[in-house]
Scaffold this active site. Structure first.
Site, PDB file in Angstrom:
ATOM      1  N   HIS A  97       0.881  -1.144  -0.073  1.00 14.90           N
ATOM      2  CA  HIS A  97       0.074  -0.163   0.229  1.00 14.90           C
ATOM      3  C   HIS A  97       0.887   1.142   0.147  1.00 14.90           C
ATOM      4  CE1 HIS A  97      -2.763   3.119   1.441  1.00 14.90           C
ATOM      5  NE2 HIS A  97      -3.894   2.106   0.676  1.00 14.90           N
ATOM      6  N   GLU A 169      -3.941   1.777  -7.140  1.00 14.36           N
ATOM      7  CA  GLU A 169      -4.137   2.960  -6.430  1.00 14.36           C
ATOM      8  C   GLU A 169      -3.207   4.027  -6.495  1.00 14.36           C
ATOM      9  OE1 GLU A 169      -6.595   1.816  -2.743  1.00 14.36           O
ATOM     10  OE2 GLU A 169      -4.471   1.717  -2.218  1.00 14.36           O
TER      11      GLU A 169
END
Ligand code: 13P
Length: 262
Positions: A97, A169
């Site tokens: 992430h 993302e």
């Protein structure tokens, strides 16, 4: 035509909710979201909530994901939690992430080791990739996506690649960033194509078509449908909006409609 790829709606609660609050929130979602046949709903609470939630959750309804773990199995690593310590609580694990990469300086080698450790321990890694605002401005979106995929997956064999999910993302679109700007569906279209073509280059054409690719970054109940309309997007990874039951339930409803239409 229904794509054979698995579909996902994933809630990343980040560092929010105590174990008690997580438990209450899980119950609220469980009361409102029936078990889905066509979509896998995954909740990623903070590490300390994984064990109690694993006892509470009905895994036919929701699966749990780890937000983070260390890739070694045990040893003198003060403050860390290994994947072997949490693997019975979860079925999935977020890896790479952007908050891990840029706030905690996780390297691409760490990320590759985590992807491998998740697979070795029977979990599905959700490998998060995406360019920063500067990389985008400098025209390095494709190069960043290629590099993060190549490096993040370098321990993954052709046999195991089907166990991996990719989440795109873009860092500039994540709501926690200063000046965050929601991506347009067209940005996504291009990125998803780049991801599939690079996976095809690494593992063969069919695998590039078969791997699940998700989108994350400022998704809310109003924008979810537009992102899910983009060809090749198999679901969403949601931060802020996943903390509000009404928003999250509305996104699940939208996904159900969109995926049933395909
Ligand atoms: P937001 O939905 O809050 O932008 O967060 C996205 C994200 O980082 C999910 O992993």
């Amino acid at each position: 035509m229904t794509s054979p790829r698995k579909k996902y709606i994933i809630a990343n609660w980040k560092m929010n909710f105590t174990p008690g609050q997580s438990s209450i929130y899980l119950q609220r979602l469980a009361n409102r979201i029936p078990a889905q046949r066509s979509i896998q709903i995954v909740l990623a609470p903070t590490t300390v909530s994984l064990q109690p939630l694993s006892l509470q959750v009905d895994r036919r309804q929701f699966k749990l994901a780890a937000q983070n773990f260390y890739w070694r199995d045990y040893g003198a690593y003060t403050g860390e939690t290994s994947v072997t310590q949490i693997r019975t609580f979860v079925d999935y694990a977020l890896v790479g992430h952007s908050e891990r990469r840029y706030v905690f300086n996780e390297s691409e080698e760490d990320i590759a080791q985590k992807v491998a450790a998740a697979i070795r321990n029977g979990l599905t890694p959700i490998l998060c990739i995406g360019e920063t605002a500067v990389e985008r401005k400098d025209g390095e979106t494709a190069a960043t996506i290629y590099r993060q995929l190549t490096n993040g997956l370098h321990e993954v064999s052709k046999e195991d690649i089907s166990k991996v999910v990719i989440a795109y993302e873009p860092v500039w679109a994540i709501s926690s960033n200063k000046n965050a700007k929601p991506a347009k569906p067209a940005d996504l279209d291009e990125a998803v194509r780049l991801i599939r073509s690079h996976i095809s280059k690494l593992y063969g054409k069919q695998i590039g078509e078969d791997i699940s690719v998700l989108y994350g970054g400022s998704v809310n109940a109003d924008t979810a449908g537009g992102y899910l309309d983009v060809e090749g997007v198999d679901g969403l990874l949601i931060g802020g909006a996943s903390l509000i039951a009404d928003s999250f339930c509305a996104i699940v409803e939208t996904a159900k409609e969109k995926f049933n239409e395909r």
